[in-house]
Enzyme design. Structure first.
Site, PDB file in Angstrom:
ATOM      1  CD  GLN A  18      -2.931   1.166   2.334  1.00  5.42           C
ATOM      2  OE1 GLN A  18      -3.491   2.195   2.634  1.00  5.42           O
ATOM      3  NE2 GLN A  18      -3.213   0.034   2.949  1.00  5.42           N
ATOM      4  CD  GLU A 141      -1.713   1.485   8.457  1.00  6.92           C
ATOM      5  OE1 GLU A 141      -1.646   1.752   7.261  1.00  6.92           O
ATOM      6  OE2 GLU A 141      -1.621   2.359   9.340  1.00  6.92           O
ATOM      7  N   GLY A 249      -7.697  19.686  20.305  1.00  6.68           N
ATOM      8  CA  GLY A 249      -7.309  21.087  20.393  1.00  6.68           C
ATOM      9  C   GLY A 249      -7.847  21.707  21.666  1.00  6.68           C
ATOM     10  N   GLY A 250      -8.085  22.990  21.630  1.00  7.33           N
ATOM     11  CA  GLY A 250      -8.558  23.671  22.822  1.00  7.33           C
ATOM     12  C   GLY A 250     -10.075  23.603  22.985  1.00  7.33           C
TER      13      GLY A 250
HETATM   14  N1  COA Z   1      11.815  -9.976  -9.629  1.00  5.45           N
HETATM   15  C1  COA Z   1      12.537 -10.722  -8.786  1.00  5.45           C
HETATM   16  N2  COA Z   1      12.540 -10.558  -7.447  1.00  5.45           N
HETATM   17  C2  COA Z   1      11.752  -9.582  -6.967  1.00  5.45           C
HETATM   18  C3  COA Z   1      10.976  -8.761  -7.788  1.00  5.45           C
HETATM   19  C4  COA Z   1      11.017  -8.982  -9.175  1.00  5.45           C
HETATM   20  N3  COA Z   1      10.320  -8.271 -10.043  1.00  5.45           N
HETATM   21  N4  COA Z   1      10.313  -7.896  -7.012  1.00  5.45           N
HETATM   22  C5  COA Z   1      10.665  -8.165  -5.740  1.00  5.45           C
HETATM   23  N5  COA Z   1      11.538  -9.184  -5.698  1.00  5.45           N
HETATM   24  C6  COA Z   1      12.152  -9.799  -4.531  1.00  5.45           C
HETATM   25  C7  COA Z   1      12.912  -8.834  -3.693  1.00  5.45           C
HETATM   26  O1  COA Z   1      14.140  -8.541  -4.267  1.00  5.45           O
HETATM   27  C8  COA Z   1      13.017  -9.612  -2.390  1.00  5.45           C
HETATM   28  O2  COA Z   1      14.064 -10.540  -2.503  1.00  5.45           O
HETATM   29  P1  COA Z   1      15.138 -10.840  -1.329  1.00  5.45           P
HETATM   30  O3  COA Z   1      14.341 -10.981  -0.081  1.00  5.45           O
HETATM   31  O4  COA Z   1      15.771 -12.102  -1.766  1.00  5.45           O
HETATM   32  O5  COA Z   1      16.044  -9.700  -1.282  1.00  5.45           O
HETATM   33  C9  COA Z   1      11.724 -10.411  -2.361  1.00  5.45           C
HETATM   34  O6  COA Z   1      11.165 -10.291  -3.657  1.00  5.45           O
HETATM   35  C10 COA Z   1      10.688  -9.982  -1.346  1.00  5.45           C
HETATM   36  O7  COA Z   1      10.628  -8.595  -1.227  1.00  5.45           O
HETATM   37  P2  COA Z   1       9.651  -7.834  -0.212  1.00  5.45           P
HETATM   38  O8  COA Z   1       8.351  -7.579  -0.864  1.00  5.45           O
HETATM   39  O9  COA Z   1      10.328  -6.654   0.295  1.00  5.45           O
HETATM   40  O10 COA Z   1       9.508  -8.864   1.005  1.00  5.45           O
HETATM   41  P3  COA Z   1       8.262  -9.355   1.836  1.00  5.45           P
HETATM   42  O11 COA Z   1       7.081  -9.678   1.011  1.00  5.45           O
HETATM   43  O12 COA Z   1       8.798 -10.433   2.689  1.00  5.45           O
HETATM   44  O13 COA Z   1       7.941  -8.116   2.769  1.00  5.45           O
HETATM   45  C11 COA Z   1       7.089  -5.976   3.411  1.00  5.45           C
HETATM   46  C12 COA Z   1       6.915  -7.217   2.508  1.00  5.45           C
HETATM   47  C13 COA Z   1       6.010  -4.977   3.016  1.00  5.45           C
HETATM   48  C14 COA Z   1       6.927  -6.361   4.885  1.00  5.45           C
HETATM   49  C15 COA Z   1       8.471  -5.368   3.178  1.00  5.45           C
HETATM   50  O14 COA Z   1       8.620  -5.144   1.793  1.00  5.45           O
HETATM   51  C16 COA Z   1       8.741  -4.082   3.930  1.00  5.45           C
HETATM   52  O15 COA Z   1       8.965  -4.068   5.137  1.00  5.45           O
HETATM   53  N6  COA Z   1       8.772  -2.947   3.185  1.00  5.45           N
HETATM   54  C17 COA Z   1       9.120  -1.649   3.729  1.00  5.45           C
HETATM   55  C18 COA Z   1       7.991  -1.033   4.511  1.00  5.45           C
HETATM   56  C19 COA Z   1       6.705  -1.058   3.756  1.00  5.45           C
HETATM   57  O16 COA Z   1       6.586  -0.444   2.719  1.00  5.45           O
HETATM   58  N7  COA Z   1       5.738  -1.782   4.306  1.00  5.45           N
HETATM   59  C20 COA Z   1       4.448  -1.989   3.672  1.00  5.45           C
HETATM   60  C21 COA Z   1       3.622  -0.854   3.799  1.00  5.45           C
HETATM   61  S1  COA Z   1       2.145  -1.081   2.889  1.00  5.45           S
END
Ligand code: COA
Length: 418
Positions: A18, A141, A249-250
């Site tokens: 998101q 979130e 607020g106030g």
């Molecule tokens: N092709 C190949 N690999 C891809 C890719 C693509 N097109 N897009 C993403 N990936 C890989 C990433 O490189 C990552 O690989 P790695 O772990 O080996 O380095 C992997 O996919 C997973 O990435 P990510 O989505 O970050 O991990 P997740 O699903 O485990 O975590 C979150 C999701 C949201 C918790 C994490 O991304 C996060 O903390 N983000 C920052 C804060 C944030 O934005 N939170 C969400 C708010 S809505």
């Protein structure tokens, strides 16, 4: 057709869930060419999360990715990385919100991005800023709402810390990032150089909890917070407490019951006792004598009986629906509003007319409702369209980068792209 303000700005949207998508979606609404880069095996996880129709992209995805194009490519393959390099060399903005370290592991460090394109603006969302001891955490979130001060200050004093229904961690951080990116675009006009723009979810939540940090300092200075329900009879601890529905607020306020509250969970209004409107407020609720009564006539005098006053207001509201109450109170200049349910907001004619709630046509789904631009411009109206299917624009993007048909076919065969 009017040229949109951000037309010509090329954005690589390397985001998911998101926070990042909310930011890039707004860039797209305002005219940027936003290309969402997704994993071939399913794409953005929200395509598949909380689906209401089998095999159709979830509303979670369609409501955060409208007006974009989609390139589905494995960026961890050498070919995929080469495609990313070509895109980055030609882009204005790259936005990502992966887990900490993921961009570096993919070979897309900030150093590398700058080397490829010194004009690039690199927007990045993380749960915590670089200085935080928790900067390696994955964050969603509610984690951010807890870390940023929203949860400890939301809810009732006899209940646990509570998260808000508003996406203070996700979409809010995306909006902060958006402001940063637009600022960096203006800076680039002056310097010719791009820069990294980082927004953390903890910082962005705390920014919206600014008045609570105000209250912390007031609490430490005087030992109490006069506008909180705990004052003057309850106890204050060392930290800002949860204040229920008290006004921040106030001007004291509270959520008060209207006719039908026994059966309808949203038959309430928010009622503000505005200092400068006290005489009229007392009159409209049927207690005109309170206007001059020294026990009630000042905010200070009312402080210890504010809940008796709200009880009196509820007596006055007992035979009025929330809409009837607001219709009366608006004539007496009482700051108030009905507590609106999502069901009511979805069909609200004024929100439809303003383009704040819009109906959008989505491939494979038909029409769905989404929240349109909350920002209204005099020179243009954002046109909210559907979201792309996974890889819908893969071939067109690759061809645009100069790949021939055979190479594109080989990419498909080897599952580098979808
Ligand atoms: N092709 C190949 N690999 C891809 C890719 C693509 N097109 N897009 C993403 N990936 C890989 C990433 O490189 C990552 O690989 P790695 O772990 O080996 O380095 C992997 O996919 C997973 O990435 P990510 O989505 O970050 O991990 P997740 O699903 O485990 O975590 C979150 C999701 C949201 C918790 C994490 O991304 C996060 O903390 N983000 C920052 C804060 C944030 O934005 N939170 C969400 C708010 S809505």
């Amino acid at each position: 057709m009017t040229e949109l303000p951000l037309s010509g700005i090329k954005v690589i949207d390397f985001t998911g869930v998101q926070a990042g998508p909310a930011c890039t979606q707004m860039l797209a609404w305002f005219g940027a060419d936003v290309l969402k880069v997704e994993r071939p095996g399913g794409g953005d996880v929200t395509r598949n999360q909380l689906r209401d129709i089998p095999d159709v992209d979830a509303l979670y995805f369609t409501m955060l990715n409208s007006n974009k194009r989609s390139l589905a490519i494995n960026t961890k393959s050498p070919e995929g990385l080469e495609v990313m390099e070509k895109l980055i060399r030609d882009a204005d903005v790259l936005v990502e919100n992966f887990a900490p370290g993921a961009m570096d592991r993919m070979g897309l460090s900030w150093d590398k991005l700058q080397e490829w394109n010194p004009r690039l603006i690199f927007g990045s969302v993380k749960g915590f800023n670089d200085a935080s001891p928790w900067n390696d955490l994955k964050v969603y979130e509610n984690v951010a709402q807890c870390a940023g001060g929203a949860a400890s200050t939301t809810g009732f004093w006899d209940g646990p810390p509570t998260v808000s229904g508003a996406a203070l961690g996700d979409s809010n951080t995306g909006m902060h990032l958006l402001i940063g990116i637009l600022t960096a675009l203006i800076a680039r006009e002056k310097t010719g150089k791009g820069q990294k723009v980082a927004a953390s979810m903890q910082d962005s939540v705390l920014n919206l909890c600014r008045v609570k940090l105000r209250d912390q300092q007031r609490l430490e200075a005087v030992g109490h917070l006069e506008e909180y329900p705990q004052y003057p009879n309850g106890e204050f601890g060392e930290a800002v407490p949860r204040g229920g529905n008290a006004g921040g607020g106030g001007q004291p306020g509270w959520v008060v019951k209207c006719k039908g509250w026994e059966d309808d969970p949203n038959a309430y209004i928010y009622f503000t006792v505005q200092e400068q409107n006290w005489a009229r407020t007392a009159e409209v609720i049927g207690r005109p004598e309170w206007a001059e009564d020294p026990g009630y006539s000042t905010a200070l005098a009312r402080q210890d009986k504010i809940f008796d006053i709200f009880a009196e207001i509820e007596k006055w509201l007992a035979d009025k629906t929330k809409y009837e109450a607001v219709d009366i109170l608006r004539q007496w200049e009482v700051p108030c509003a009905p507590v609106m349910s999502m069901k009511e907001l979805a069909v609200d004619p004024a929100l439809r007319e303003a383009g704040t709630v819009v109906e959008v046509d989505q491939k494979g789904r038909g029409s769905f409702l989404t929240v349109g631009s909350p920002i209204k411009f005099s020179a243009f109206t954002p046109d909210i369209k559907g979201a792309p299917l996974l890889g819908e624009h893969t071939d067109e993007v690759l061809a645009g980068l100069g790949y021939d048909a055979d190479t594109i076919a080989a990419f498909h065969k080897n599952k580098i792209v979808v």
